[in-house]
Every structure is written in structure tokens, then in C-alpha cells.
Design an enzyme around this catalytic site. Sequence first.
Site, short mmCIF file in Angstrom:
data_model
loop_
_atom_site.label_atom_id
_atom_site.label_comp_id
_atom_site.label_asym_id
_atom_site.label_seq_id
_atom_site.Cartn_x
_atom_site.Cartn_y
_atom_site.Cartn_z
N TYR A 1 42.81 42.46 39.27
CA TYR A 1 43.35 41.98 38.00
C TYR A 1 42.28 41.86 36.91
O TYR A 1 42.59 41.49 35.77
CB TYR A 1 44.07 40.64 38.17
N ASP B 1 49.09 34.06 50.79
CA ASP B 1 48.77 35.35 50.15
C ASP B 1 49.85 36.39 50.38
O ASP B 1 50.21 37.13 49.47
CB ASP B 1 47.46 35.92 50.73
N LYS C 1 38.56 33.42 54.84
CA LYS C 1 39.96 33.38 55.30
C LYS C 1 40.15 33.62 56.80
O LYS C 1 41.05 33.05 57.41
CB LYS C 1 40.80 34.38 54.50
#
Length: 321
Positions: free
Chosen positions: A260, A143, A88
Site C-alpha cells: 500500500y 490477517d 507472527k
Amino acid sequence: MLDFVGSQLYNLRVPHFSEINATTRYCAVLGHPIKHSASPGMHNPAMAALGLNWRYLAFDVDPCDLPQALQGAKRMKFVGLNLTVPHKLLAVELVDELDVSAQEWGAVNTVQFLARVGGVAKPVWQLDPDQEAEIFTRGYNTDADAITRSIEEDLGHDINGSTILLLGAGGAGRVAALKFAAEGVANLFLVNRTMEKAEAVAEEIRERFPEVNVRCGYPNSTVELVVNATSAGLKATDPLPFDESRWSLSRAAKAYDMIYRPAETPFLQAARLAGCKTANGVGMLLYQGAKALEIWSGEKPPIALMRDALLKNVYGTAAGK
Ligand code: ATR
């Protein structure tokens, strides 16, 4: 009648995949490692539901090969790319243009391939196959918006005017802190294992958002929300992301974990037992992907379908447990 209605609903819910053929266009996520990515599982049904003859792939790309991978996708007239760890930041220097979102947050997780036609930028997939045009890349960050959207929708929490304790000041923690500040958080407490990093983020917030009351360390009074943006919790043996001798989850009303997998991390389990309302980071994954699909296609993404597909992919069931 019921059968008819039922079959209509069924058709809406089950996307029809067109066969891959010579007109199929491609998107992909690039990362290293990539094998656990849930993005193909979320995007492919969504693209089919939108009636697009597109496919979404995943490639393991070493960071040193990222420039060539971007060039390759550009030459092959891909629709777009998502970038994940560790690409990124690198991509900020590699794309031809930065959208304001990428400029603001200093990272690129979505790339769109465009061509200039008569002075107007057009998505490459909208060009005629034999149309000559120079292709360029534009980098976006989807994001940051996904963090606050997930917290707002999954926890029913309004960032504006609230008091938040943020754990973690790495890449994800820094963007979350800046985004909370941009959304008008009133009081922001930053804690990180390496406190110098939290201090550096606090300093950046004081410069960019002087109206925010930002402090490093644990709050003495209660907070409305505590957010885990550290990587502690990814492994079952990880410690909790805060010092239990100095702070307690009973002093927070809501808890959000950017992790998650597993669905309930030890942090979220402890928060639930302490009476907090909890949510994990799967919503972040959903909303960053939905926004990327919207950028590429110009269409409203089918959020409910994408959420079901994502939960099935990650947890094996659309109930997400
Ligand atoms: P990301 O891009 O996912 O944020 P990162 O930049 O490597 O990844 O940041 C990881 C974060 O998790 C950091 O805040 C890190 O703390 P340090 O800055 O002190 O390294 C935090 N972290 C990782 N393991 C941790 C642990 N066992 N306990 C507490 N914090 C941890």
C-alpha cells in the site's frame, strides 16, 4: 438548526482523547522494524471514539526479545497486542492459547490478555484493579479475513467460484492462497519466483481443499483477479512481480496489490493502464486492525473513522492519494 446538526456531526467525527492517567490501559504493536507502522495512527482515534481510556503504542522488539516483551505486557496488564514482521510465526509457540483463526492460518497477529475468573475467561481490562487473577494470552489471526474482506469490499469481487492468479508464495502469499481456497475459489493459479514454494502451497491446498482446482504457472485464459502477494514493488527499483514475456495484465479484469506504499505501485499502475479495476492493500491493514479492536473491546469498530485516520497517516490525506 444547521449549526446544531453540524456540530453534532463534528463531535462524532472528531474523537475526544481523554488525558492519560493512572487508569489508562494500553495496546501496542510489536515489530522489527516498526517505525513506519500506521497502526497507532489508526487505533488511537478509534479507541477515543469508542470512549475508551486506552492508548495504542508501537515498540521495536528484536525477535529474540519477543518472549520477554509478551511477558512484560502481560505483567503490566495490557489490553492486547498486534504483532507484525517478523513475529507472527514465532508467537504461535509463545501464546498460552490459540484461537481457531490462529490454528487455521498458522500465524498470530493479535494477542488478547485474559484472566480466568470463576472458571470464565474475562478480558484483563474488565477486572477490578485489585482483583487477583492469573493472566493468560490468546493468539488470533485477523490477517486472513482482512485479505478477502478488502478484496470483496474494495474491488467488489466475490472470491467464491472465481478464477484467480496469485503472485507470491511467501508468508503472505501462502495465507492468501489458503484463504481463497477456504472461500471457495474455483480455479487458483500460483506463481512464485521460486516455484518450489508455489508447489508446496499447491500441495497444501490439494490436501486441505480438494475441491479447488489449483495449478502452478501462468493461466492461458483470462482471470477475473490477479493478486500481488510478493514484496516486489516495495522499492521503486523492484521489477514487476510477474514475467511480462509470459503473461500480460490485459488478461485480468481486476488487480489487487497487498503493498500500500506507494498508493499506486508499478504493478497497479500497469494494471490500471491495461484496463483493470485496481485496489491496494491498505484495506487489509484497516480490516485486520478493526477486527483486533473488536476482539479487545467487544465493541463494533468505527470503520469509516479508522479508514480516514489510516489514509491520513499513510498518505497524508483521507482521500488516500
Ligand atoms: P511475506 O511474509 O511478506 O510474504 P516473504 O515470506 O519473505 O514475505 O515472501 C516474499 C515473497 O515475495 C516471496 O514470494 C518472494 O519470492 P521467493 O519465494 O522466490 O523469494 C517474493 N519476491 C521478493 N522479491 C521478489 C522479486 N524481486 N520478484 C518476484 N518475487 C519476489
